[in-house]
Design a protein around this motif. Structure first.
Motif, PDB file in Angstrom:
ATOM      1  N   GLY A  10       0.786  -1.238   0.000  1.00  0.00           N
ATOM      2  CA  GLY A  10       0.000   0.000   0.000  1.00  0.00           C
ATOM      3  C   GLY A  10       0.816   1.286   0.000  1.00  0.00           C
ATOM      4  O   GLY A  10       0.260   2.371  -0.157  1.00  0.00           O
ATOM      5  N   VAL A  11       2.134   1.187   0.148  1.00  0.00           N
ATOM      6  CA  VAL A  11       2.937   2.416   0.253  1.00  0.00           C
ATOM      7  C   VAL A  11       3.100   3.150  -1.082  1.00  0.00           C
ATOM      8  O   VAL A  11       3.462   4.326  -1.110  1.00  0.00           O
ATOM      9  N   GLY A  12       2.860   2.427  -2.195  1.00  0.00           N
ATOM     10  CA  GLY A  12       2.955   3.102  -3.505  1.00  0.00           C
ATOM     11  C   GLY A  12       4.001   2.524  -4.450  1.00  0.00           C
ATOM     12  O   GLY A  12       4.404   3.192  -5.404  1.00  0.00           O
ATOM     13  N   LYS A  13       4.400   1.269  -4.225  1.00  0.00           N
ATOM     14  CA  LYS A  13       5.434   0.639  -5.062  1.00  0.00           C
ATOM     15  C   LYS A  13       4.975   0.489  -6.512  1.00  0.00           C
ATOM     16  O   LYS A  13       5.710   0.815  -7.438  1.00  0.00           O
ATOM     17  N   THR A  14       3.772  -0.035  -6.682  1.00  0.00           N
ATOM     18  CA  THR A  14       3.282  -0.325  -8.041  1.00  0.00           C
ATOM     19  C   THR A  14       3.080   0.967  -8.817  1.00  0.00           C
ATOM     20  O   THR A  14       3.368   1.038 -10.015  1.00  0.00           O
ATOM     21  N   THR A  15       2.616   1.991  -8.113  1.00  0.00           N
ATOM     22  CA  THR A  15       2.422   3.301  -8.741  1.00  0.00           C
ATOM     23  C   THR A  15       3.761   3.847  -9.233  1.00  0.00           C
ATOM     24  O   THR A  15       3.880   4.321 -10.366  1.00  0.00           O
ATOM     25  N   ARG A  93      -5.582   3.536   2.918  1.00  0.00           N
ATOM     26  CA  ARG A  93      -5.381   2.815   1.658  1.00  0.00           C
ATOM     27  C   ARG A  93      -5.704   1.332   1.798  1.00  0.00           C
ATOM     28  O   ARG A  93      -6.296   0.728   0.909  1.00  0.00           O
ATOM     29  N   ARG A  97      -8.725  -1.154   0.259  1.00  0.00           N
ATOM     30  CA  ARG A  97      -8.507  -2.457  -0.396  1.00  0.00           C
ATOM     31  C   ARG A  97      -9.335  -3.572   0.236  1.00  0.00           C
ATOM     32  O   ARG A  97      -9.229  -4.721  -0.173  1.00  0.00           O
ATOM     33  N   ARG A 135       4.302  13.286  -0.857  1.00  0.00           N
ATOM     34  CA  ARG A 135       4.847  13.533  -2.200  1.00  0.00           C
ATOM     35  C   ARG A 135       3.908  12.879  -3.213  1.00  0.00           C
ATOM     36  O   ARG A 135       3.408  11.776  -2.959  1.00  0.00           O
ATOM     37  N   PRO A 137       3.330  10.805  -6.680  1.00  0.00           N
ATOM     38  CA  PRO A 137       4.180   9.759  -7.246  1.00  0.00           C
ATOM     39  C   PRO A 137       5.337  10.339  -8.066  1.00  0.00           C
ATOM     40  O   PRO A 137       6.468   9.849  -7.989  1.00  0.00           O
TER      41      PRO A 137
END
Ligand code: DAT
Length: 170
Positions: A10-15, A93, A97, A135, A137
């Protein structure tokens, strides 16, 4: 160059990986997909696949290979990018999900305790940590790019401290 993008779910890796995927010469692979392709799933617990990262072989590549997933720091990358997110934001987030409350709590605790960072520091000689909470992405990617451009040896860790949120409640 092999870059691992890691962090709590959920931290934003895939984004982040989606942004670098547009760069010429950069190839993105996801740990779960590699594990499925290569029969590296060793079991299932609570509906979750258990991935044996020792069985995963990274694909041959030219240019930059990015391996993304919350276990990516266990693979053989030259640098691990650890993405962080304030547990208060992460909670929203993970609730979105529809994760089970116990799974949300596990992940929030892991984030507040710097678990992935600690693991990455054990497995990698070059860890870059950045906080994605405030921040976009694009800004987050720019902060990792800046760190890469400095070509520092060793670690480059933006400080975060969410330990005051412990103990967390479900
Ligand atoms: P992960 O791959 O680490 O599980 P994700 O990329 O799927 O995480 O992102 C989880 C959610 O958060 C998704 O709805 C997109 C959003 N998100 C990702 N990065 C963000 C950022 N920097 N700012 C705000 N929201 C972000």
């Amino acid at each position: 160059m092999i870059i691992a993008i890691t962090g709590t779910p959920g931290v934003g890796k895939t984004t982040l990986a989606g942004l670098v995927a547009k760069r010429p010469g950069w190839r993105i692979v996801d740990v779960r997909a590699l594990a499925k392709e290569q029969d590296a799933i060793s079991g299932r617990v609570d509906g979750e696949d258990i991935i044996d990262t020792d069985l995963i072989e990274l694909p041959k590549h030219t240019g930059t290979l990015v391996v993304e997933g919350h276990l990516a720091h266990h693979l053989d990358a030259e640098v691990a990018w650890v993405v962080r997110c304030d547990p208060r934001v992460l909670r929203q987030r993970l609730e979105a999900r529809k994760y089970a409350p116990a799974k949300i709590l596990d992940n929030l605790e892991a984030e507040a305790l710097d678990l992935v960072l600690q693991e990455a520091l054990e497995t990698s000689d070059h860890v870059i940590q950045r906080d994605g909470t405030r921040r976009s992405p694009t800004e987050l990617l720019a902060s990792f790019d800046d760190a890469m451009a400095k070509r520092l040896k060793g670690h480059d860790l933006e400080p975060v401290d969410w330990s005051d949120q412990l103990p967390l409640e479900a």
